[in-house]
Motif scaffolding. Structure first.
Motif, PDB file in Angstrom:
ATOM      1  N   CYS A  38       6.253   4.799  27.579  1.00 36.90           N
ATOM      2  CA  CYS A  38       6.218   3.769  27.937  1.00 36.90           C
ATOM      3  C   CYS A  38       5.765   2.705  26.448  1.00 36.90           C
ATOM      4  N   PRO A  68       1.702   7.864  27.819  1.00 36.95           N
ATOM      5  CA  PRO A  68       1.800   6.674  26.207  1.00 36.95           C
ATOM      6  C   PRO A  68       1.353   7.607  25.054  1.00 36.95           C
ATOM      7  N   GLN A 110       0.830   1.229  23.703  1.00 42.45           N
ATOM      8  CA  GLN A 110       1.687   2.264  25.144  1.00 42.45           C
ATOM      9  C   GLN A 110       0.587   2.237  26.305  1.00 42.45           C
TER      10      GLN A 110
END
Length: 484
Positions: A372, A391, A396
């Motif tokens: 991400c 993440p 993230q």
């Protein structure tokens, strides 16, 4: 009357593909759509093979001129355990003399300077030379809002942010859960936190901010940041914030044998049936998590391409400065016994790095298990590919919350992967969901359509970037008039 020479724009990028790629793509957009002469000043890590390849690909095009500044020697300036964020800030501070020299001597003199968030100290140089200056935030507007509001939070919040019982409130924006804060906010006693607060103040010294989002995606956050918005009023902001995204890397002709073999394999798969797995240019997993991921992919019984990197215990961004140096045989020894032979008909393993934007654009890709990073997130949604949000570091965790809970274009584990090992059964379930769930696929197509619309003539991002280009051109003409 037409200007004799095109407007000259200088952009500055800090090390790392997540910084370099969007700066290059922003430069290309100014060159293509506004006929600017664009020079990109890239401070590079000198250890990333992929970074070098990308710079060389730009050099072979005629859109932008690249000046490569080797990363300064930080041996005496940072400790071995200093975070990547700290290293980037110190790197760009030490690069200031080179930036000053180039900005002072380059011809024609740049009409404007655009820096990334790690280079905000260069704004002072631009001001001394009376050159317009902007900060380019390669992430989204909600993250920008948190960064800008952090000096206020620093004064009003007691104790560590991660220990707070309630979400951190940002005027006009969604609150941020304590566990989702930007990496430098995880420990207020760490050196990177002080560097982070300095960046927040540095951004506000610029003439404006370009952020890699678009109005239809984050209207509330952009309204809060601009004149009349709640956050803008709270901070007494005097600068505009322009949503100019999505700015993503465009597919390039790649004749390498690796990309050819990947594309050949993808051509044989059904539409939207393959999960692409990659943790970006810097992401790393633990040994235990890597094995659980392997088992999860196998148990899902879905086809996949996995960009594999050697595991490193406890450091989620360990590969940040060293992308593209591992071999396949080295990767295999970390995987479950017999895994490679069992999955040879349904999965492909790629060591370290692959042409991500080319892969995501293939019709057979139906999901992206991603760290991400905002660049990867935009590459996914602009290709209509839903995400499995995983993440690891930087902002993230905020990105994962945004795409999964607000935009509805991602599924995610029940617990943050950085807090607990995600087990194979949950991984398999999420992979199957991202491939088979129609609602998430329909939603990501809507976001994709909105993104493309924003970039067309008359779209919000096209208009925003055109407004910035016009302001730079007017500033350039005024300078010439004053000289005359």
């Amino acid at each position: 009357m037409e200007m004799q020479n095109p407007t000259h724009l200088l952009l500055v990028s800090s090390p790392g593909l997540g910084h370099l790629i969007p700066v290059i793509e922003l430069g290309k957009r100014f060159a293509l759509h506004h006929n600017f002469k664009v020079t990109i000043l890239a401070v590079t890590s000198q250890t990333s093979r992929v970074e070098t390849q990308i710079l060389n690909s730009v050099l072979t095009s005629s859109l932008c001129h690249i000046i490569d500044i080797p990363s300064p020697d930080l041996t005496a300036l940072v400790a071995e355990n200093d975070a990547v964020f700290t290293r980037l800030c110190v790197t760009m501070r030490e690069a200031k003399p080179a930036i000053r020299s180039i900005l002072s001597e380059i011809t024609p003199r740049p009409s404007a300077l655009i820096v990334d968030v790690f280079s905000t100290e260069a704004i002072q140089i631009a001001r001394e030379l009376k050159i317009m200056n902007y900060v380019f935030v390669a992430s989204h507007a909600w993250m920008l809002a948190l960064v800008l509001y952090s000096p206020v939070l620093d004064e009003v919040v007691e104790g560590q942010y991660v220990d707070q019982k309630e979400p951190l409130k940002i005027p006009g924006c969604n609150p941020v859960r304590p566990e989702d804060v930007f990496d430098p906010m995880l420990d207020r006693n760490d050196r990177q936190y002080k560097e982070y607060l300095a960046i927040a103040n540095g951004i506000l010294q610029s003439d404006g901010v370009l952020v890699n989002t678009w109005e239809e995606l984050q209207r509330k956050d952009l309204e809060a940041l601009n004149e009349g918005g709640l956050l803008s009023k709270e901070l007494d902001m005097k600068i505009p914030v322009h949503g100019v995204g999505p700015i993503v890397r465009q597919p390039e002709l790649d004749t390498s044998s690796l990309t050819h073999s990947l594309m050949t394999w993808l051509d044989k798969q059904s539409s939207e049936s393959v999960v692409y797995v990659s943790f970006g240019s810097g992401g790393t997993l633990s040994f235990e998590q890597m094995r659980e991921l392997a088992w999860g992919l196998e148990l899902s019984e879905q086809r996949f391409i996995w960009v594999v990197r050697a595991p490193i215990e406890g450091i989620t961004d360990a590969a940040f400065f060293t992308t593209g140096n591992s071999q396949f045989d080295e990767m295999v020894k970390y995987l479950p016994e017999g895994f490679v032979s069992r999955i040879h008909k349904v999965g492909l393993l790629v060591p370290d790095w692959a042409q991500q934007v080319t892969i995501l654009g293939h019709r057979s890709i139906g999901g992206f298990l991603s760290h991400c990073g905002w660049g990867s997130t935009l590459e996914s949604v602009t290709n209509g590919v839903p995400l499995l949000a995983w993440p690891l570091y930087a902002e993230q965790r905020m990105n994962a919350t945004l795409v999964a809970e607000e935009l509805g274009v991602a599924v995610r584990p029940r617990v943050l992967p950085t807090k607990k090992v995600v087990r194979r059964e949950e991984i398999a379930e999420m992979v199957r969901r991202v491939i088979t769930e129609n609602g998430i696929r329909e939603r990501v197509k809507e976001v994709q359509h909105g993104a493309m619309k924003s970039l067309c003539v008359g779209g919000s991002s096209y208009a925003a970037l055109s407004g910035v280009a016009k302001a730079i051109e007017c500033s350039c003409q005024n300078v010439k008039c004053n000289k005359n």
